[in-house]
Design an enzyme around this catalytic site. Structure first.
Site, PDB file in Angstrom:
ATOM      1  N   HIS A  46       0.861  -1.180   0.000  1.00  0.00           N
ATOM      2  CA  HIS A  46       0.000   0.000   0.000  1.00  0.00           C
ATOM      3  C   HIS A  46       0.897   1.230   0.000  1.00  0.00           C
ATOM      4  O   HIS A  46       2.002   1.217   0.559  1.00  0.00           O
ATOM      5  CB  HIS A  46      -0.892   0.023   1.231  1.00  0.00           C
ATOM      6  CG  HIS A  46      -1.907  -1.066   1.249  1.00  0.00           C
ATOM      7  ND1 HIS A  46      -3.001  -1.038   2.083  1.00  0.00           N
ATOM      8  CD2 HIS A  46      -2.010  -2.225   0.545  1.00  0.00           C
ATOM      9  CE1 HIS A  46      -3.728  -2.126   1.897  1.00  0.00           C
ATOM     10  NE2 HIS A  46      -3.146  -2.863   0.961  1.00  0.00           N
ATOM     11  N   GLU A  48       0.867   4.065   1.627  1.00  0.00           N
ATOM     12  CA  GLU A  48       1.246   4.613   2.928  1.00  0.00           C
ATOM     13  C   GLU A  48       2.295   3.756   3.635  1.00  0.00           C
ATOM     14  O   GLU A  48       3.298   4.269   4.132  1.00  0.00           O
ATOM     15  CB  GLU A  48       0.017   4.741   3.851  1.00  0.00           C
ATOM     16  CG  GLU A  48      -1.138   5.504   3.256  1.00  0.00           C
ATOM     17  CD  GLU A  48      -2.177   4.615   2.602  1.00  0.00           C
ATOM     18  OE1 GLU A  48      -1.815   3.749   1.763  1.00  0.00           O
ATOM     19  OE2 GLU A  48      -3.372   4.782   2.919  1.00  0.00           O
ATOM     20  N   CYS A  78      -6.174   2.104   5.590  1.00  0.00           N
ATOM     21  CA  CYS A  78      -6.740   0.847   6.077  1.00  0.00           C
ATOM     22  C   CYS A  78      -6.146   0.539   7.457  1.00  0.00           C
ATOM     23  O   CYS A  78      -5.273   1.264   7.947  1.00  0.00           O
ATOM     24  CB  CYS A  78      -6.447  -0.283   5.093  1.00  0.00           C
ATOM     25  SG  CYS A  78      -4.705  -0.767   5.049  1.00  0.00           S
ATOM     26  N   CYS A  81      -2.241   0.195   7.316  1.00  0.00           N
ATOM     27  CA  CYS A  81      -1.546   1.466   7.110  1.00  0.00           C
ATOM     28  C   CYS A  81      -1.703   2.388   8.314  1.00  0.00           C
ATOM     29  O   CYS A  81      -0.761   3.085   8.698  1.00  0.00           O
ATOM     30  CB  CYS A  81      -2.061   2.139   5.843  1.00  0.00           C
ATOM     31  SG  CYS A  81      -1.641   1.234   4.338  1.00  0.00           S
TER      32      CYS A  81
END
Length: 164
Positions: A46, A48, A78, A81
């Site tokens: 992801h 982040e 999420c 993250c």
């Protein structure tokens, strides 16, 4: 957030979830990243998490010395993250588009133990929301297989509802 949206656009063009993230320390742009969890072999790629891990040592040094460390993301982080962000002791998380299915910035910090409360960032959402939402909706509406669309139908429906 404009830079994060450019990063999200790169992910979109590659056929990945259009999520971009930017790290800012004391008002200076440090690094940027986009999501590649679909195009790479790593589901945890992801934007982040990749960005924070890549800059972990600098974040630790700067936040330990009282710097203002901010994460800008085009989609609400999420659970994974958000956890990485909390452990990096960010000052603030700013996101554009709410994540109707997996966003975790609404976790009640009062339910956490004191150790986590001391790491909890300030959180704000909605900055340039329209552009990020538009890109996410276009992604879910795009050229994916029917099987993919059926599997993710509720995510798409919730995204459309929350982005109005």
């Amino acid at each position: 957030m404009r830079v994060a949206l450019e990063e999200a656009g790169q992910a979109f063009e590659r056929g990945d979830f259009p999520v971009g993230a930017v790290l800012v320390i004391d008002g200076k742009l440090i690094d940027k990243c986009n999501n590649d969890s679909l195009s790479s072999s790593k589901w945890i790629s992801h934007a982040e998490t990749t960005l924070l891990n890549r800059n972990s040592a600098l974040i630790k040094e700067k936040s330990s010395n009282g710097a203002n460390v901010e994460l800008y993301a085009t989609l609400e982080p999420c659970l994974m993250c958000f956890g990485v962000a909390v452990h990096h002791r960010l000052s603030r998380i700013i996101y554009a588009c709410p994540d109707p299915n997996a966003g975790s910035t609404h976790i009640n910090p009062s339910s956490m133990k004191e150790v986590y409360l001391n790491m909890w960032p300030k959180i704000s959402g909605g900055l340039m929301k329209e552009k990020s939402c538009e890109m996410m909706i276009d992604f879910f509406n795009g050229g994916k297989s029917e099987k993919w669309k059926q599997r993710n139908a509720s995510l798409f429906e919730n995204m459309q509802k929350d982005c109005k």
